[in-house]
Design a protein around this motif. Structure first.
Motif, PDB file in Angstrom:
ATOM      1  N   GLU A  42      11.055 -14.621 -19.922  1.00 14.25           N
ATOM      2  CA  GLU A  42       9.461 -15.221 -18.858  1.00 14.25           C
ATOM      3  C   GLU A  42       9.183 -15.390 -20.563  1.00 14.25           C
ATOM      4  O   GLU A  42       8.783 -15.158 -21.772  1.00 14.25           O
ATOM      5  N   GLY A  43       8.383 -16.734 -20.410  1.00 18.74           N
ATOM      6  CA  GLY A  43       7.161 -17.254 -21.707  1.00 18.74           C
ATOM      7  C   GLY A  43       7.842 -17.147 -23.052  1.00 18.74           C
ATOM      8  O   GLY A  43       8.849 -17.810 -23.148  1.00 18.74           O
ATOM      9  N   ASP A  44       6.940 -18.064 -23.531  1.00 13.50           N
ATOM     10  CA  ASP A  44       7.470 -18.367 -24.892  1.00 13.50           C
ATOM     11  C   ASP A  44       7.033 -17.340 -26.185  1.00 13.50           C
ATOM     12  O   ASP A  44       5.587 -16.824 -26.082  1.00 13.50           O
ATOM     13  N   ARG A 115       7.298  -7.329  -6.369  1.00 10.00           N
ATOM     14  CA  ARG A 115       5.880  -7.993  -6.324  1.00 10.00           C
ATOM     15  C   ARG A 115       5.564  -8.932  -7.414  1.00 10.00           C
ATOM     16  O   ARG A 115       5.035 -10.364  -7.207  1.00 10.00           O
ATOM     17  N   GLN A 116       5.583  -8.416  -9.168  1.00 11.35           N
ATOM     18  CA  GLN A 116       5.482  -9.379  -9.672  1.00 11.35           C
ATOM     19  C   GLN A 116       6.024 -10.563 -10.247  1.00 11.35           C
ATOM     20  O   GLN A 116       6.002 -12.123  -9.922  1.00 11.35           O
ATOM     21  N   ARG A 117       7.036 -10.204  -9.555  1.00 13.00           N
ATOM     22  CA  ARG A 117       8.501 -11.587  -9.541  1.00 13.00           C
ATOM     23  C   ARG A 117       8.631 -12.223  -8.714  1.00 13.00           C
ATOM     24  O   ARG A 117       8.571 -13.951  -8.849  1.00 13.00           O
ATOM     25  N   ASP A 118       7.888 -11.578  -7.257  1.00 12.79           N
ATOM     26  CA  ASP A 118       8.154 -13.006  -5.998  1.00 12.79           C
ATOM     27  C   ASP A 118       6.923 -13.586  -6.448  1.00 12.79           C
ATOM     28  O   ASP A 118       7.504 -15.343  -6.534  1.00 12.79           O
ATOM     29  N   CYS A 119       5.695 -13.222  -7.261  1.00 14.18           N
ATOM     30  CA  CYS A 119       4.453 -14.205  -7.658  1.00 14.18           C
ATOM     31  C   CYS A 119       5.124 -15.282  -8.321  1.00 14.18           C
ATOM     32  O   CYS A 119       4.222 -16.223  -8.570  1.00 14.18           O
ATOM     33  N   ARG A 120       5.381 -14.503  -9.416  1.00 11.43           N
ATOM     34  CA  ARG A 120       5.254 -15.416 -10.448  1.00 11.43           C
ATOM     35  C   ARG A 120       6.581 -16.263 -10.020  1.00 11.43           C
ATOM     36  O   ARG A 120       6.413 -17.794 -10.009  1.00 11.43           O
ATOM     37  N   ASP A 121       7.722 -15.819  -9.272  1.00 14.83           N
ATOM     38  CA  ASP A 121       8.544 -17.347  -8.831  1.00 14.83           C
ATOM     39  C   ASP A 121       7.343 -18.351  -7.804  1.00 14.83           C
ATOM     40  O   ASP A 121       8.090 -19.350  -7.253  1.00 14.83           O
ATOM     41  N   ARG A 122       6.304 -17.660  -7.050  1.00 10.82           N
ATOM     42  CA  ARG A 122       5.789 -18.861  -5.845  1.00 10.82           C
ATOM     43  C   ARG A 122       4.333 -19.702  -6.691  1.00 10.82           C
ATOM     44  O   ARG A 122       3.805 -19.579  -5.861  1.00 10.82           O
ATOM     45  N   ILE A 124       2.324 -17.575  -8.046  1.00 13.46           N
ATOM     46  CA  ILE A 124       0.654 -17.340  -7.982  1.00 13.46           C
ATOM     47  C   ILE A 124       0.147 -16.149  -8.504  1.00 13.46           C
ATOM     48  O   ILE A 124       0.416 -15.697  -9.495  1.00 13.46           O
ATOM     49  N   SER A 125      -1.070 -15.888  -8.172  1.00 13.15           N
ATOM     50  CA  SER A 125      -1.622 -14.524  -9.323  1.00 13.15           C
ATOM     51  C   SER A 125      -0.643 -13.366  -9.023  1.00 13.15           C
ATOM     52  O   SER A 125       0.109 -13.009  -8.604  1.00 13.15           O
ATOM     53  N   TRP A 126      -0.271 -12.174 -10.600  1.00 13.29           N
ATOM     54  CA  TRP A 126       0.757 -11.211 -10.183  1.00 13.29           C
ATOM     55  C   TRP A 126      -0.002 -10.062  -9.675  1.00 13.29           C
ATOM     56  O   TRP A 126      -0.449  -8.970  -9.682  1.00 13.29           O
ATOM     57  N   GLU A 127      -1.308 -10.503  -8.622  1.00 14.53           N
ATOM     58  CA  GLU A 127      -2.291  -9.359  -8.251  1.00 14.53           C
ATOM     59  C   GLU A 127      -1.636  -8.282  -7.568  1.00 14.53           C
ATOM     60  O   GLU A 127      -1.352  -7.119  -8.000  1.00 14.53           O
ATOM     61  N   ALA A 128      -0.662  -8.388  -6.907  1.00 14.43           N
ATOM     62  CA  ALA A 128       0.714  -8.455  -6.277  1.00 14.43           C
ATOM     63  C   ALA A 128       0.719  -7.031  -6.787  1.00 14.43           C
ATOM     64  O   ALA A 128       1.011  -5.962  -6.043  1.00 14.43           O
ATOM     65  N   GLY A 129       1.574  -7.368  -7.657  1.00 16.06           N
ATOM     66  CA  GLY A 129       2.378  -6.728  -8.493  1.00 16.06           C
ATOM     67  C   GLY A 129       1.449  -5.850  -9.884  1.00 16.06           C
ATOM     68  O   GLY A 129       1.960  -4.736 -10.053  1.00 16.06           O
ATOM     69  N   LYS A 130       0.415  -5.802  -9.832  1.00 16.59           N
ATOM     70  CA  LYS A 130      -0.602  -5.286 -11.398  1.00 16.59           C
ATOM     71  C   LYS A 130      -1.673  -4.378 -10.705  1.00 16.59           C
ATOM     72  O   LYS A 130      -1.658  -3.620 -11.191  1.00 16.59           O
ATOM     73  N   SER A 131      -2.105  -5.371 -10.077  1.00 16.99           N
ATOM     74  CA  SER A 131      -3.643  -4.681  -8.900  1.00 16.99           C
ATOM     75  C   SER A 131      -3.814  -3.399  -8.152  1.00 16.99           C
ATOM     76  O   SER A 131      -4.491  -3.830  -7.668  1.00 16.99           O
ATOM     77  N   PHE A 132      -2.919  -2.360  -8.351  1.00 15.66           N
ATOM     78  CA  PHE A 132      -3.018  -1.581  -7.065  1.00 15.66           C
ATOM     79  C   PHE A 132      -3.448  -0.580  -6.835  1.00 15.66           C
ATOM     80  O   PHE A 132      -3.680  -0.464  -8.354  1.00 15.66           O
ATOM     81  N   ASP A 133      -3.767   0.583  -6.507  1.00 18.71           N
ATOM     82  CA  ASP A 133      -4.250   2.019  -6.016  1.00 18.71           C
ATOM     83  C   ASP A 133      -3.110   2.398  -7.123  1.00 18.71           C
ATOM     84  O   ASP A 133      -2.248   2.624  -7.181  1.00 18.71           O
ATOM     85  N   ALA A 134      -4.624   2.961  -8.555  1.00 15.16           N
ATOM     86  CA  ALA A 134      -3.591   4.125  -9.408  1.00 15.16           C
ATOM     87  C   ALA A 134      -2.442   3.650 -10.461  1.00 15.16           C
ATOM     88  O   ALA A 134      -1.466   4.132 -10.783  1.00 15.16           O
ATOM     89  N   SER A 135      -3.114   2.169 -10.790  1.00 12.47           N
ATOM     90  CA  SER A 135      -2.145   1.679 -11.564  1.00 12.47           C
ATOM     91  C   SER A 135      -2.506   1.560 -13.312  1.00 12.47           C
ATOM     92  O   SER A 135      -1.476   1.197 -13.925  1.00 12.47           O
TER      93      SER A 135
END
Length: 236
Positions: A42-44, A115-122, A124-135
């Motif tokens: 992903e990305g350049d 969850r991050q991949r799902d956010c990317r495919d949709r 939308i923000s990566w928050e669900a894949g990255k910004s959770f408790d104790a992460s």
């Protein structure tokens, strides 16, 4: 005015002193090693750095437990250098950026990869894949004056004693000064900010019982143990 409640403070130990580093914000750099960009497909490789944030109370001081998070079946580690900011700055030139640095630490950007991949495919923000408790586990901060130049430093992450990631920090696409300079064009950096500077290739899944250990040359090591979901840590 009387507050309804006072949020518990979040802080990280500092090597050599009793005082702790109080955390204000947590910034993370995405895609900062070419091999990880290729690994994720992903990305350049020439893209400017981009940033996302984690909540302050996602920080886990080193040598603590991290509960396996809910709603994921692909929980992954990302070993990273963490930069602790000790001075205020905005629109900071690269040549002056290191003046904002208080110190450095070993860190782990824990990720719900599915969850991050799902956010990317949709898209939308990566928050669900990255910004959770104790992460955002973070090791003790070593003051910059005690570290010197990290240009020749290496990062190594082990899981249960087996090496999974190893890289010279010199392979970062954007170095620490450049990261700070870029970030300061969007945000006023202040004392207490932590910046997770990106991860190299080698990320993979972890499960309850795994011990994740990160070492960076010249810095205090970081170890966390993954526990069953529901065994929550207490922010310190």
């Amino acid at each position: 005015m009387t507050l309804l409640f006072t949020p518990p403070p979040v802080s990280v130990p500092v090597t050599g002193i009793a005082e702790r580093f109080p955390v204000r914000r947590v910034y993370c750099v995405g895609r900062n090693y070419v091999d990880h960009v290729r690994e994720m497909r992903e990305g350049d490789e020439r893209d400017d750095p981009f940033f996302f944030q984690k909540p302050t109370d996602a920080v886990v001081p080193g040598n603590d437990q991290v509960p396996y998070p809910p709603r994921t079946s692909d929980f992954q580690f990302e070993g990273e250098l963490v930069v602790a900011i000790g001075a205020e700055g905005v629109d900071v030139p690269v040549a002056q950026a290191l003046d904002l640095v208080y110190g450095y630490a070993a860190g782990i950007d824990l990720t719900r990869r599915d969850r991050q991949r799902d956010c990317r495919d949709r898209q939308i923000s990566w928050e669900a894949g990255k910004s959770f408790d104790a992460s955002a586990p973070c090791g003790p901060i070593t003051p910059r004056a005690s570290v010197g130049d990290l240009a020749a430093a290496e990062l190594q992450l082990d899981v249960n004693g087996k090496a999974r990631q190893r890289t010279p920090l010199a392979l970062m696409i954007w170095n620490v000064a450049e990261i700070i300079s870029h970030l300061s064009t969007d945000y006023r950096l202040r004392p207490g900010d932590l910046i997770y500077t990106g991860t190299p290739a080698g990320v993979s899944a972890i499960v309850p019982g795994d011990v994740v250990h990160v070492e960076i040359s010249g810095l205090a090591p970081l170890s966390v143990t993954i526990t069953e979901n529901g065994s929550h840590h207490d922010a310190k």
